[in-house]
Structure formats: C-alpha cells, structure tokens
Design a protein around this motif. Structure first.
Motif, short mmCIF file in Angstrom:
data_model
loop_
_atom_site.label_atom_id
_atom_site.label_comp_id
_atom_site.label_asym_id
_atom_site.label_seq_id
_atom_site.Cartn_x
_atom_site.Cartn_y
_atom_site.Cartn_z
N ASP A 31 30.45 32.62 22.61
CA ASP A 31 31.32 31.59 23.21
C ASP A 31 32.15 32.12 24.38
O ASP A 31 32.88 31.37 25.01
N LEU A 32 32.03 33.43 24.69
CA LEU A 32 32.82 33.99 25.80
C LEU A 32 31.95 34.07 27.06
O LEU A 32 30.77 34.42 26.97
N ASN A 33 32.54 33.76 28.22
CA ASN A 33 31.80 33.93 29.47
C ASN A 33 31.79 35.41 29.86
O ASN A 33 32.39 36.24 29.19
N GLU A 34 31.12 35.73 30.98
CA GLU A 34 30.92 37.13 31.34
C GLU A 34 32.24 37.88 31.55
O GLU A 34 32.40 39.00 31.09
N GLU A 35 33.16 37.21 32.25
CA GLU A 35 34.46 37.82 32.53
C GLU A 35 35.22 38.05 31.21
O GLU A 35 35.84 39.10 31.00
N GLN A 36 35.17 37.08 30.33
CA GLN A 36 35.86 37.23 29.03
C GLN A 36 35.20 38.32 28.19
O GLN A 36 35.90 39.08 27.51
N GLN A 37 33.87 38.40 28.24
CA GLN A 37 33.15 39.48 27.53
C GLN A 37 33.66 40.84 28.01
O GLN A 37 33.90 41.74 27.21
N ARG A 38 33.81 40.94 29.36
CA ARG A 38 34.26 42.21 29.92
C ARG A 38 35.67 42.53 29.42
O ARG A 38 35.94 43.64 28.97
N LEU A 39 36.55 41.51 29.45
CA LEU A 39 37.93 41.73 28.99
C LEU A 39 37.99 42.07 27.50
O LEU A 39 38.90 42.74 27.04
N SER A 40 37.01 41.60 26.73
CA SER A 40 37.03 41.83 25.27
C SER A 40 36.87 43.30 24.94
O SER A 40 37.23 43.74 23.85
N GLY A 41 36.32 44.09 25.87
CA GLY A 41 36.17 45.52 25.63
C GLY A 41 34.98 45.85 24.74
O GLY A 41 34.74 47.02 24.45
N VAL A 42 34.25 44.84 24.28
CA VAL A 42 33.06 45.10 23.47
C VAL A 42 31.91 45.42 24.43
O VAL A 42 31.56 44.61 25.27
N ALA A 43 31.37 46.64 24.30
CA ALA A 43 30.35 47.10 25.24
C ALA A 43 28.97 46.94 24.62
O ALA A 43 28.82 46.55 23.46
N ASP A 44 27.98 47.26 25.42
CA ASP A 44 26.58 47.19 25.02
C ASP A 44 26.28 48.03 23.79
O ASP A 44 25.46 47.66 22.95
N GLY A 45 26.97 49.17 23.68
CA GLY A 45 26.69 50.09 22.59
C GLY A 45 27.81 50.16 21.56
O GLY A 45 27.94 51.15 20.82
N THR A 46 28.63 49.10 21.49
CA THR A 46 29.75 49.14 20.53
C THR A 46 29.25 48.95 19.10
O THR A 46 28.48 48.03 18.81
#
Ligand SMILES: *Cc1c(COP(=O)(O)O)cnc(C)c1O
Length: 392
Positions: free
Chosen positions: A350-365
């Motif tokens: 439910d998060l857009n790209e910018e929100q995903q980035r702000l969430s701090g959850v990365a590709d390898g989290t």
C-alpha cells in the motif's frame, strides 16, 4: 428428585468456602451469571452493586487480566479483546467520527494502516501519513489542521525505529489530539511514564509468550476507558475466558522471558553487526543504532526483534531464511521460539515508491524475533545460514 436429563443441565453446585481460596484463580468459563432476584440483576446492570451478567460485557477471568495489564502499563483501566488487531480496530472506530483527521505513520503495522486508510476512510475519516522520524512534519500537520488522533508505534515494525515519545505526546497535547501508542514491541511494562492517552497491545506476542493464544488490549485512564467500553461491548471482539486464563498465566513469566529474550537479541544484534554479509543491523540496543540514545532514555529493555539488511538482496534473504534450522519462517514475534521473516514477506504493497524508501525496509531486509533458545546455538545457526546466503 429431578429426572436425569434435568440433572445434567443443573449439576450439583460445589461451593468453595470464602476462607478457602484457590491459589490460581479459576477459569470462569461461563457466558452468563445470574442473581436470585430481578432487583439484584438490575442493580448489577446499573453498576449499583458488584456482579457479572454477560461475558460480552465482562467476566471475572477477563477482568483479572484487565486489572493486571492496567497496573503493568501504569494506567487506571483496561479493556481486553480477541486480538491485537481487534483492539486497534475497536479503539479507532470508537474514537473517531466523520470529518475527523488522524495522523499516522509509514512505519506502522500494516493492518493499522489499512484500518485508518481504508476502513475509517469509508466513514469519512481523513488521515495524513508521515515518517515517524519527521518531527517537523508532525508539528506542521498538527498546527495546520485539527487532529483527533496521533496513532504510532515504538520501536516500529520491522526496522525498530524509535519514536520520540515525549516530543510527539507534547505536540499532540498542545494541539488537542489524543495519542494512541501501539506498544506491542516495547511490552506492557514500558513507556508508562509518558503522557500517552491510550496504549494498545497485541497480547498474542510477549504476554502470551508461547505462540498459542491471541488477545489484544486497550489501556488508558478511567475516563477514556468509560468512553470506549460501550463500543467495545457492541463491536463484540470478546476475549474468551480460557484465552484470558492462558494470558494471565503467560504474565507470570513475562519479565523473565522478556529480559532473557532481550539479552539473546542483544547477542544476535552484536553478532550480525560485525558479520561481513550484513550491511546494516537495526537494533536499538546497539550503540551505533540511530535510535540508541532515544531508546536508552525511553526504555529499560530494547526488545526481542532484530532486523538487518543482507548484502545480496531478496534472493540472499530467501536462501538465508530457508537455511535456518532453529528459526520458524512465519509471522508474529515475542514467543519463546525464534522466528524469521524473509524480505519477500516484509514489503508493504500500500506504500508508493517514495514511502517505501522512507520506510527504511530494503531489498534484503530480514526480520528476526529472538526466543529463549541458547544464544550460542542461535549464533551458530545464523552463522551457517549467512554462509548459505552468500554462496550464490
Ligand atoms: C502483531 C501485532 C499486532 C496485531 O496483533 P494480533 O494479536 O496478531 O491481532 C498489532 N500491532 C503490532 C505492532 C503487532 O506486532
């Protein structure tokens, strides 16, 4: 003598003398309580005498759990219900009305975001979504529009960001908003010293501790609970007395478990933070963690969730999670057995790209919940799984 079919529906009563108390409170596995007279029933319903009537309103076993939780969190009163999400849903529905505005955060438990952004939106409740790290944004929003609720968590799921609880509660108080803190990650014994209006908990996690029962709670002062109670009663997510009994039993070992799990988590975090396959470790107990100073001021125990970013991204995360032997690959946290969530299970659609980035959850989290196993065994298992993860 009544007939046998009557007898089995009116079995002989066994009275325990008033001076002969059971050491463990019995499970009142009953939906109904009766008085002998209409007047006593009515007086009880009006609250003019002690007593119980119907489980959906209250029950001695669930009430004992409520009183214990209120005291642990340092508030007057508590309402328990069938799950953590049930507590969040019932509290949000009870506390808002059409036209209200709610401030919520990118770093929030997914179902909470769904409840605010989808469910409440259907009833004309509006929201603003910010990062919990954006204190200036919080101040700007609260001073620019009337806000009913600020709904947040600390530490956040899954990367353990630490909210500045004193600053957020002060801003909310100044601007007339109520604070709702989902305190599940911190546990029922922490954060009570802050000016928070309503604490929410998933009892499924550390209170149960054993991964075998669900429950939720809203904890607040007496006036707020008085407002919530009628809505909780008709929204109907009742906690079963047997579940309440198991949660009360879980509380007996809560502090021993919580602290031992935190000590194990600290060892795991230290191990991960020095491992070459790990890019970043998210645990507030690490002195280098961005939330460490705030967490050290706010908390006595940093929690049992450790997350980290694996070099090699999602596919390394998949190999890592599948190689682990002692960690169950599943949801939830806070139980006595260790758990792992690979990157594929952590995204927020439910998060857009910018929100995903702000969430701090990365590709390898990857998110770990650390249990009560021997710490050396856990480190050995992590070591071999990290080796498997980097062997592409
Ligand atoms: C698990 C969890 C919930 C939901 O609790 P359930 O008992 O699973 O419904 C809510 N908030 C947080 C932070 C959680 O971790």
């Amino acid at each position: 003598m009544v007939k046998k079919s009557t007898l089995v529906n009116h079995p002989p009563a066994v009275e325990v003398p008033a001076d002969n108390r059971p050491v463990v409170a019995p499970i009142h596995q009953t939906v109904k309580f009766e008085f002998q007279t209409v007047d006593d029933t009515l007086r009880s319903l009006r609250g003019d005498r002690a007593g119980f009537f119907y489980l959906r309103s209250s029950n001695p076993t669930t009430r004992q759990l409520e009183l214990t939780l209120a005291e642990l969190q340092g508030r007057d009163d508590c309402l328990v219900c069938a799950s953590g999400v049930g507590a969040i849903a019932q509290a949000l529905l009870s506390l808002t009305r059409q036209g209200d505005h709610v401030l919520c955060f990118i770093e929030t438990y997914g179902p909470t975001r769904h409840l605010i952004r989808r469910t409440l939106a259907k009833f004309g409740v509006e929201h603003t979504l910010l990062s919990i790290a954006d204190l200036a944004g919080i101040e700007r929003v609260l001073s620019s529009r009337p806000t009913r609720l600020v709904v947040f968590e600390s530490p956040t799921n899954p990367i353990n960001r630490i909210a500045d609880i004193a600053a957020i509660s002060r801003l909310a108080r100044t601007h007339g908003a109520l604070t709702v803190l989902d305190n599940t990650f911190a546990g029922v014994h922490q954060h009570g010293q802050y000016d928070i209006d309503i604490f929410l908990h998933s009892l499924t996690k550390f209170v149960s501790g054993h991964g075998d029962v669900m429950g939720g709670a809203a904890i607040a002062n007496e006036r707020l609970i008085r407002g919530l109670r009628p809505d909780f009663t008709v929204l109907g997510g009742v906690l079963d007395p047997h579940a309440a009994f198991l949660l009360q039993r879980g509380l007996k070992t809560y502090f021993v478990r919580f602290r031992a799990q935190c000590a194990n988590a600290q060892r795991v975090a230290e191990f991960l933070s020095s491992h070459p396959a790990v890019e970043r470790t998210h645990y507030p107990g690490l002195p280098g963690d961005p939330g460490h100073a705030l967490a050290a001021a706010q908390m006595t125990d940093f929690g049992a969730v450790v997350s980290f970013d694996l070099r090699g991204g999602a596919e390394a995360g998949r190999r890592f999670a599948e190689a682990l032997q002692l960690f169950a690959m599943t949801a939830s946290l806070g139980s006595t057995e260790s758990l792992v969530m690979p990157p594929q299970m952590l995204g927020s659609r439910d998060l857009n790209e910018e929100q995903q980035r702000l969430s701090g959850v990365a590709d390898g989290t990857v998110r770990l919940s650390i249990g009560l196993e021997d710490a050396d065994d856990l480190l050995e298992d992590l070591q071999q799984a990290l080796a498997a993860a980097v062997q592409a």
